[in-house]
Design an enzyme around this catalytic site. Sequence first.
Site, PDB file in Angstrom:
ATOM      1  N   TYR A   1      37.766  27.053  42.957  1.00 42.83           N
ATOM      2  CA  TYR A   1      36.137  27.953  43.017  1.00 42.83           C
ATOM      3  C   TYR A   1      36.200  27.752  44.402  1.00 42.83           C
ATOM      4  CZ  TYR A   1      31.642  29.893  43.342  1.00 42.83           C
ATOM      5  OH  TYR A   1      30.273  30.534  43.536  1.00 42.83           O
TER       6      TYR A   1
ATOM      7  N   LYS B   1      35.362  30.577  48.293  1.00 41.20           N
ATOM      8  CA  LYS B   1      34.574  30.735  48.513  1.00 41.20           C
ATOM      9  C   LYS B   1      35.249  30.533  49.905  1.00 41.20           C
ATOM     10  CE  LYS B   1      32.321  32.901  45.444  1.00 41.20           C
ATOM     11  NZ  LYS B   1      32.181  33.950  46.118  1.00 41.20           N
TER      12      LYS B   1
ATOM     13  N   THR C   1      25.148  44.264  36.975  1.00 41.21           N
ATOM     14  CA  THR C   1      25.491  43.922  35.688  1.00 41.21           C
ATOM     15  C   THR C   1      23.323  43.393  35.283  1.00 41.21           C
ATOM     16  OG1 THR C   1      27.520  42.667  35.036  1.00 41.21           O
ATOM     17  CG2 THR C   1      26.772  45.662  34.431  1.00 41.21           C
TER      18      THR C   1
ATOM     19  N   ARG D   1      30.545  45.592  32.752  1.00 39.55           N
ATOM     20  CA  ARG D   1      29.816  46.664  31.265  1.00 39.55           C
ATOM     21  C   ARG D   1      28.931  47.248  31.281  1.00 39.55           C
ATOM     22  NH1 ARG D   1      27.268  40.254  31.054  1.00 39.55           N
ATOM     23  NH2 ARG D   1      27.203  40.772  33.198  1.00 39.55           N
TER      24      ARG D   1
ATOM     25  N   VAL E   1      21.444  29.067  41.989  1.00 38.79           N
ATOM     26  CA  VAL E   1      21.062  30.259  41.530  1.00 38.79           C
ATOM     27  C   VAL E   1      20.551  29.809  40.439  1.00 38.79           C
ATOM     28  CG1 VAL E   1      20.489  32.252  41.969  1.00 38.79           C
ATOM     29  CG2 VAL E   1      21.266  30.579  44.062  1.00 38.79           C
TER      30      VAL E   1
ATOM     31  N   GLU F   1      23.005  33.516  35.008  1.00 36.61           N
ATOM     32  CA  GLU F   1      24.305  33.574  34.539  1.00 36.61           C
ATOM     33  C   GLU F   1      26.087  33.064  34.522  1.00 36.61           C
ATOM     34  OE1 GLU F   1      25.442  36.987  32.135  1.00 36.61           O
ATOM     35  OE2 GLU F   1      23.659  37.614  32.063  1.00 36.61           O
TER      36      GLU F   1
END
Length: 252
Positions: free
Chosen positions: A153, A157, A11, A35, A186, A189
Amino acid sequence: MNKTILVTGATSGLGKAIAEKFADANYNCIITGRRKQRLEALAATLSSNNNIKVLPLAFDISKKEETFNAINNLSEEWRNIDVLINNAGLAAGRDAFDEASLDDWETMIDTNVKGLLYMSKAVIPLMKKNKKGHIINIGSTAAKEVYKDGNVYCATKFAVNAISQAQRIDLLPHRIKVTCINPGAVDTEFSIVRFKGDVQKADAVYEGYEPLHAEDVADTIFYCAALPKHVCINDLVITCLAQASSFYTYKE
């Protein structure tokens, strides 16, 4: 006959750019995300701009039953999946280990690790039946080194990296390629989600240098997917010029 790609988290950001890149190359696209409106809007754009078919599937990959129902109920024309892009993932919060939110940890583990496992487990039987396929997992430079306040996090990964290695070994007899792509910063969002809507704090992450753009990573993924059958990029780290690692970024 057009090949088919399945992209999770389509999305926005990387997922959207990946879907657009492969659609431009005449891949039929299965796009997933939570979404629904965004997903359907992207599907309409992809199908109108390209001579391809697009199947939007709105569900949450962190929900096991939703994931398996979505894949198991695919019609016959959508069951020949050539490339699976396990892209859906997120960072939630950036706090010291002793101060971090358990809810944030569980959200990251459920999406980044469990979601990838569920989707892979659901799609692999289809690839085994076809005796071919390519799984591309989106990791991170955070899979290579742990940074301050990155704790869980980074752990998720690292798990993606380990899972990719395991898949590569176990799926060799079935001629299924496995690639792990590990991007650095990057501009998507990602940071807005990590900082829970604090746009000012998110924008500060990318100040003083030009980060990667989603299209840069999509181009790299397409290159890996387009190689000859006997060639597989196993593991690839991609950063912008200003970034040497998770620790070192040169800002002007």
